[in-house]
Enzyme design. Sequence first.
Site, short mmCIF file in Angstrom:
data_model
loop_
_atom_site.label_atom_id
_atom_site.label_comp_id
_atom_site.label_asym_id
_atom_site.label_seq_id
_atom_site.Cartn_x
_atom_site.Cartn_y
_atom_site.Cartn_z
N SER A 33 0.81 -1.23 0.00
CA SER A 33 0.00 0.00 0.00
C SER A 33 0.84 1.27 0.00
O SER A 33 0.33 2.34 -0.32
CB SER A 33 -0.92 0.01 1.23
OG SER A 33 -0.15 -0.14 2.41
N ASP A 336 -3.96 7.82 7.98
CA ASP A 336 -5.10 7.02 8.45
C ASP A 336 -4.72 6.05 9.57
O ASP A 336 -5.44 5.09 9.81
CB ASP A 336 -5.72 6.24 7.28
CG ASP A 336 -4.73 5.29 6.63
OD1 ASP A 336 -3.58 5.19 7.10
OD2 ASP A 336 -5.10 4.62 5.63
N HIS A 339 -1.00 4.52 7.12
CA HIS A 339 -0.27 5.14 6.01
C HIS A 339 0.02 6.61 6.28
O HIS A 339 -0.59 7.21 7.15
CB HIS A 339 -1.08 4.97 4.72
CG HIS A 339 -1.51 3.57 4.49
ND1 HIS A 339 -2.78 3.11 4.79
CD2 HIS A 339 -0.82 2.50 4.03
CE1 HIS A 339 -2.85 1.82 4.51
NE2 HIS A 339 -1.68 1.41 4.06
#
Length: 362
Positions: A33, A336, A339
């Site tokens: 990610s 978040d 991340h």
Amino acid sequence: MKQFYFLCMLCIASFGAVISTKKYDSIFSFGDSLADTGNFIRTGALAFPVIADLPYGETFFRRATGRCSNGRLIVDFIAEAYGLPYLPPYLAIEEGLTHKNGVNFAVAGATALDAKFYADKKLGHVLWTNNSLSVQLGWFKKLKPTICHTKQECDNYFKKSLFLVGEIGGNDYNYPAFGGGSPEELKALVPLVLEKIISTAGMLIAEGAVELLVPGNLPIGCSSVYLTIFQTPDKSAYDQYGCLKAHNSFAQYHNNQLKLALGRLRKKYPHTKIMYADYYNAAKQYVHTPRHHGFTNGVLVACCGGGGPFNFNNTARCGHTGSEACTNPSTYANWDGIHLTEAAYGYIAKGLINGPFTIPPI
Ligand SMILES: *[C@@H]1O[C@H](CO)[C@@H](O)[C@H](O)[C@H]1NC(C)=O
Ligand SMILES: *[C@@H]1O[C@H](CO)[C@@H](O)[C@H](O)[C@H]1NC(C)=O
């Protein structure tokens, strides 16, 4: 006056020439990610993944692109620095998008080790995706015939490409750590994870890669999710910046082992340029002096979340009911809980491209 004008035209012309000389014609990116620019949301693993909706993407793209941030990622800033367009996700190419300047194979949630490894350990159900590093390498091999044909043609093409191999491996540790795995269990995974990263780099070199950038892990002990899950009243567990010492030590252990393994890889393939991207120390700069870097809301509390001391609440994660995004994400390093914000990624990218955090320099 006339002469001055002439001189200035010259300087503009030569400056123009300098910036149009591209170091790389294309970038091929693998990872999780931290680098995914839209593959996960196309895998169909989740019917309605939150990263497919605002507030994800709100800052730069002003729409959700599948990036796990409010805006651009490190790979986007690298593409910008070399005058290349943002990398299309591989799964969008399968849908018909073109790919002249490279492709992004990274998938949010991906592990270095294969899904089977976790299935055998009865951890298969926790994986967000089965698109591990080997799967991503398979995608690259499948796409290669649309890029070049003969070995000569491929070698000529890929020698002007940057291969970004990671960050990958973070999830190999996250899944067991969040499931209660002990530090010893995590440490036992390190040689396996590194073997996978190094063998993948070797296979990319066999396919024609010459310049590879291999990132290490971030200071996970400073991330909101780790700080929340491993919160303890024991003050000695924290360093002077409020980060969890044991988890940062673990990230450094992985990184040191990775650097050693990359050293061995350089010896094996002397014609290549294998660079280590020191995400850890690049991020540590703003952890040490947050305000100096514009992170006036600090670096440990997430911008988007559902409450708690670090604004990470597992039952109300960013994008879910009960969560809210802050009004000024550029004053936060953490987006978040898991991340980083575009501001933090941009800062790390600058440290890699212009600063001392790519070894040897890019
Ligand atoms: C991964 O593969 C297993 C076995 O094929 C499957 O049961 C599981 O649903 C897959 N997981 C995801 C997230 O796609
Ligand atoms: C976490 O989210 C749940 C669901 O919205 C909420 O009930 C709970 O109060 C939140 N916890 C904290 C610490 O804010």
